[in-house]
Design a protein around this motif. Structure first.
Motif, mmCIF file in Angstrom:
data_model
loop_
_atom_site.group_PDB
_atom_site.id
_atom_site.type_symbol
_atom_site.label_atom_id
_atom_site.label_comp_id
_atom_site.label_asym_id
_atom_site.label_seq_id
_atom_site.Cartn_x
_atom_site.Cartn_y
_atom_site.Cartn_z
ATOM 1 N N VAL A 161 -8.030 70.187 -8.927
ATOM 2 C CA VAL A 161 -7.657 68.788 -8.761
ATOM 3 C C VAL A 161 -8.265 68.336 -7.438
ATOM 4 C CG1 VAL A 161 -5.796 67.124 -8.521
ATOM 5 C CG2 VAL A 161 -5.532 69.084 -10.072
ATOM 6 N N TYR A 162 -9.004 67.263 -7.486
ATOM 7 C CA TYR A 162 -9.670 66.730 -6.298
ATOM 8 C C TYR A 162 -8.867 65.542 -5.765
ATOM 9 C CZ TYR A 162 -13.681 69.731 -6.947
ATOM 10 O OH TYR A 162 -14.510 70.848 -7.044
ATOM 11 N N TYR A 163 -8.572 65.587 -4.481
ATOM 12 C CA TYR A 163 -7.767 64.556 -3.837
ATOM 13 C C TYR A 163 -8.589 63.820 -2.780
ATOM 14 C CZ TYR A 163 -3.727 67.049 -5.762
ATOM 15 O OH TYR A 163 -2.820 67.633 -6.600
ATOM 16 N N VAL A 207 -7.107 55.067 -4.794
ATOM 17 C CA VAL A 207 -7.234 55.227 -6.237
ATOM 18 C C VAL A 207 -8.535 55.949 -6.529
ATOM 19 C CG1 VAL A 207 -7.388 54.076 -8.457
ATOM 20 C CG2 VAL A 207 -5.885 53.158 -6.669
ATOM 21 N N GLU A 208 -8.395 57.130 -7.155
ATOM 22 C CA GLU A 208 -9.556 57.966 -7.473
ATOM 23 C C GLU A 208 -9.976 57.761 -8.921
ATOM 24 O OE1 GLU A 208 -7.376 61.386 -4.853
ATOM 25 O OE2 GLU A 208 -6.736 60.480 -6.730
ATOM 26 N N SER A 209 -11.236 58.013 -9.171
ATOM 27 C CA SER A 209 -11.751 57.994 -10.536
ATOM 28 C C SER A 209 -12.978 58.901 -10.604
ATOM 29 C CB SER A 209 -12.119 56.573 -10.961
ATOM 30 O OG SER A 209 -13.121 56.047 -10.111
ATOM 31 N N GLY A 210 -13.346 59.256 -11.835
ATOM 32 C CA GLY A 210 -14.579 59.996 -12.038
ATOM 33 C C GLY A 210 -14.430 61.453 -12.407
ATOM 34 N N TRP A 254 -12.645 64.312 0.835
ATOM 35 C CA TRP A 254 -12.221 64.894 -0.438
ATOM 36 C C TRP A 254 -11.726 66.310 -0.195
ATOM 37 C CZ3 TRP A 254 -11.824 62.177 -4.846
ATOM 38 C CH2 TRP A 254 -12.517 60.968 -4.929
ATOM 39 N N TYR A 255 -10.581 66.600 -0.784
ATOM 40 C CA TYR A 255 -10.009 67.934 -0.782
ATOM 41 C C TYR A 255 -9.849 68.371 -2.236
ATOM 42 C CZ TYR A 255 -8.764 67.414 4.159
ATOM 43 O OH TYR A 255 -8.812 67.249 5.523
ATOM 44 N N GLY A 278 -4.651 60.296 -2.206
ATOM 45 C CA GLY A 278 -4.679 59.766 -3.557
ATOM 46 C C GLY A 278 -3.853 60.639 -4.480
ATOM 47 N N GLN A 279 -3.798 60.238 -5.751
ATOM 48 C CA GLN A 279 -2.962 60.940 -6.710
ATOM 49 C C GLN A 279 -3.649 62.176 -7.280
ATOM 50 O OE1 GLN A 279 -4.731 58.289 -7.366
ATOM 51 N NE2 GLN A 279 -5.685 58.574 -9.364
ATOM 52 N N GLY A 280 -4.941 62.280 -7.068
ATOM 53 C CA GLY A 280 -5.697 63.433 -7.548
ATOM 54 C C GLY A 280 -6.384 63.158 -8.870
#
Length: 120
Positions: A92-94, A5-8, A36-37, A111-113
């Motif tokens: 979009v950062y994944y 789960v990504e945030s920020g 991170w991609y 993650g969902q990006g």
């Protein structure tokens, strides 16, 4: 299985900063490399930075000197501090994680990006 789960993410002006976070949860023995991609419109997904459990880091040339990747193994969380952001960082950062399960099988998870937009 591992959930990331990504945030920020968000909108920031050129020269500004953002900090991305990615927390891993689920059933696993160990999270190995986390990274991170990013993927900009019309472009392929590319590595930004990654970090192993021991803290060894690897950065794309575009990220060196501006971005810092770190992790908290006790929280299974990886961070990406992004400074001096440029419009070309818009993407979009994944989050990505390489995990080992209790049967010692390894698998990659995404993650969902989260969208990062650098614009005035």
């Amino acid at each position: 299985q591992v959930q990331l789960v990504e945030s920020g993410g968000g909108l920031v002006q050129p020269g500004g900063s953002l900090r991305l976070s990615c927390a891993a949860s689920g059933t696993f023995l160990r999270i190995n490399v986390m990274g991170w991609y990013r993927q900009a419109p019309g472009k392929q997904r590319e590595l930004v930075a990654d970090i192993n459990r021991g803290g060894r880091t690897n950065y794309a040339d575009s990220a060196k000197g501006r971005f810092t990747i770190s992790r908290d193994n006790t929280r299974n969380t990886v961070y990406l501090q992004m400074n001096s952001l440029k419009p070309e960082d818009t993407a979009v950062y994944y989050c990505n994680a390489d995990a080992t399960d209790y049967e010692l099988a390894q698998a990659h998870y995404w993650g969902q990006g989260t969208q990062v937009t650098v614009s005035s």
